[in-house]
Motif scaffolding. Sequence first.
Motif, PDB file in Angstrom:
ATOM      1  N   THR A 267      -3.607  -4.544   3.869  1.00 44.97           N
ATOM      2  CA  THR A 267      -3.002  -5.166   3.128  1.00 44.97           C
ATOM      3  C   THR A 267      -3.934  -6.714   2.504  1.00 44.97           C
ATOM      4  O   THR A 267      -4.231  -6.967   0.812  1.00 44.97           O
ATOM      5  N   ARG A 268      -4.955  -7.106   3.278  1.00 46.26           N
ATOM      6  CA  ARG A 268      -5.137  -7.774   3.059  1.00 46.26           C
ATOM      7  C   ARG A 268      -6.484  -7.286   2.076  1.00 46.26           C
ATOM      8  O   ARG A 268      -7.403  -8.315   0.540  1.00 46.26           O
TER       9      ARG A 268
ATOM     10  N   GLU B 292      -5.192  -6.999  -1.729  1.00 43.87           N
ATOM     11  CA  GLU B 292      -4.912  -7.735  -1.971  1.00 43.87           C
ATOM     12  C   GLU B 292      -6.215  -8.402  -2.880  1.00 43.87           C
ATOM     13  O   GLU B 292      -6.563  -9.250  -4.014  1.00 43.87           O
TER      14      GLU B 292
ATOM     15  N   GLU C 175      -7.317  -6.881  -5.310  1.00 41.35           N
ATOM     16  CA  GLU C 175      -6.706  -6.595  -6.466  1.00 41.35           C
ATOM     17  C   GLU C 175      -6.301  -4.782  -7.300  1.00 41.35           C
ATOM     18  O   GLU C 175      -6.295  -4.267  -8.364  1.00 41.35           O
TER      19      GLU C 175
ATOM     20  N   SER D  78       3.846  -8.148  -1.223  1.00 41.64           N
ATOM     21  CA  SER D  78       2.570  -7.916  -1.628  1.00 41.64           C
ATOM     22  C   SER D  78       1.982  -7.785  -3.067  1.00 41.64           C
ATOM     23  O   SER D  78       2.727  -7.196  -3.661  1.00 41.64           O
ATOM     24  N   PRO D  79       1.643  -8.510  -3.792  1.00 40.39           N
ATOM     25  CA  PRO D  79       1.072  -8.558  -5.111  1.00 40.39           C
ATOM     26  C   PRO D  79       0.111  -7.098  -5.808  1.00 40.39           C
ATOM     27  O   PRO D  79       0.178  -6.635  -6.513  1.00 40.39           O
ATOM     28  N   SER D  80      -0.562  -6.253  -4.705  1.00 45.03           N
ATOM     29  CA  SER D  80      -0.391  -4.809  -4.074  1.00 45.03           C
ATOM     30  C   SER D  80       0.162  -3.567  -4.004  1.00 45.03           C
ATOM     31  O   SER D  80       0.142  -2.150  -4.384  1.00 45.03           O
TER      32      SER D  80
ATOM     33  N   ARG E  34       3.350  -3.158 -10.526  1.00 41.78           N
ATOM     34  CA  ARG E  34       3.483  -4.567  -9.721  1.00 41.78           C
ATOM     35  C   ARG E  34       5.179  -4.988 -10.620  1.00 41.78           C
ATOM     36  O   ARG E  34       6.218  -5.380 -10.062  1.00 41.78           O
TER      37      ARG E  34
END
Length: 562
Positions: A238-239, A242, A245, A262-264, A362
């Motif tokens: 996840t990190r 993100e 992007e 998460s924004p992803s 998103r």
Amino acid sequence: MTGAIPTVEAVTAAKHQTTTRMSAGHVIVKSLEAHGVRRVHIVPGESFLDVLDGLHDSSIETIVCRHEGGAAYMAEADGKLQPLPGVAMVTRGPGAANAHVGLHTAWQDSTAVVLFVGLIPFEHREKEAFQEFDPKQWFSSGAKRVMVLDRPARASEVVAEAMFAAAAGRPGPVVVGLPEDIIREQIEGTIHPYIPVASGGMTVEDWKSLRRALLESERPLFVFGGNDWTHAGAREFTRWLEEHELPAAAEWRCEGTVPFDSPSYVGPLGYGRPNFSNRLLSDTDLIVFVGTVPGDVITSGFTSRQNWDQRNFIVTIDPDLRGRSGPLSHQIVAKPDVFVRDLVRMDLEIKDSWRAWTRELRTYQENFSRLPNPEPSTGPAQMDTLMANLVPQLPYDAMVTFGAGEHTNWAHRYFPTRGYAAMISARNGSMGYSIPAAVAASLQYPGRMVVSIAGDGEFLMNGQELATATQYGVTPLVIVMDNQEYGTIRTHQEHSYPDRVSGTQLRNPDFAKLAEAYGGIGIRVETDAEVPGAVAEALRVVEHGKQFALIHLITEQRKKAF
């Protein structure tokens, strides 16, 4: 028992050891202990009494279930919740038949499970003895391996081989037959060491090929799935997404590996998926599947993403790529965590097209998952109102379990899954899974909020495992959506045979009273106005930690899909 998940390091620390003479059944228990097994799920039978006797003084917690299907489902859910295979034990004949549903779930969901089945005495074979059956004939088409302990001296070795086979490669179910006379034999208590499982990894060429493909892509998409992750691997994945992007979508019923907020995260790719995600597979110019493959559900019955001009990278430890359809540009043979270990070393310059693509997707997902109005209507109870009142009050690390049916659509759409294994379900569409999975999750994570969303038809298939919940002091919050029908089948029926309802209607008991009979608190809800109070009361009961709570939500029937 603390319910803590054993680490892989602790499991691999199991060493070869010799004890005094003991029965083969007791050696089996000692071997499971050496492998780090904390819990077994059983329905007892006279065919494996010696193993039960070994469990008496064991550090392993024995969870006594009310049906072999429930025991097998609990073991399967346990295999999703931890790095070790889940373990179930049942008896011969009818017991084995009842447990078969859990094996099918483990096979299609790629979950590591070991099922021990008590068998008739060795000397009684081929005489059609009481409850005799051939485990290899029954299980070989739906298990990775089927083994029968015919030599007592191999008891520990067979356990080690079974645990290895279940976890190695693409995880799955393994069956071990235990003849009742063989397990009573006295042997040297030599414990076979743990057999390490290969995890693969990216080669230099894999790494370069993936990097090149990403840099050439304008609209890349990661699709994550499977049960072979760890919490740490999911967080690192996840990190990295993100930071770059980049977007990621979830395989059906695998939500949470990349968190809901998460924004992803750009949504699920399963049945009941949002309309915008239907075009994802065609609009993207590169998909990287991690821990899963483009199978039946993802590709809408092998119809989308079938053009071999499209680019697919598939990351899976299974070299056979079982279940895959459509194009294959490059396979990386690795378990997800090892892939992520190598992926995070890939520092890429962010493209404007990536940023715009991810934000567009998103936004669609945020709009799709936005909660309905929490204010109740003046009519019958609605799941929309329940979710709108429940979700804002959930703790950050709440988990959800469910089986199969239209009631699951509300969980997919609204439940805030934040972290790997926050959603535990059956990707083979198996009914009766919700309550056993909730019990398993509550045992694995004592004190954590576990919500189980069941349909009325599904609940009655294994709802009796709420008695198991009471017996072991676990307190899930259960929601039973009661629309008096097998709703998914009714939806298909209305599509193919409109206005000819047949074989789908139900007359149900009072589930709230049934919950009280099982030792919990039952709350019957018939009108929408009752929903906010019912949710508040159920949460109060569960948070108090003394009883489970069940909301019996009586809703109107729907003729169309969600």
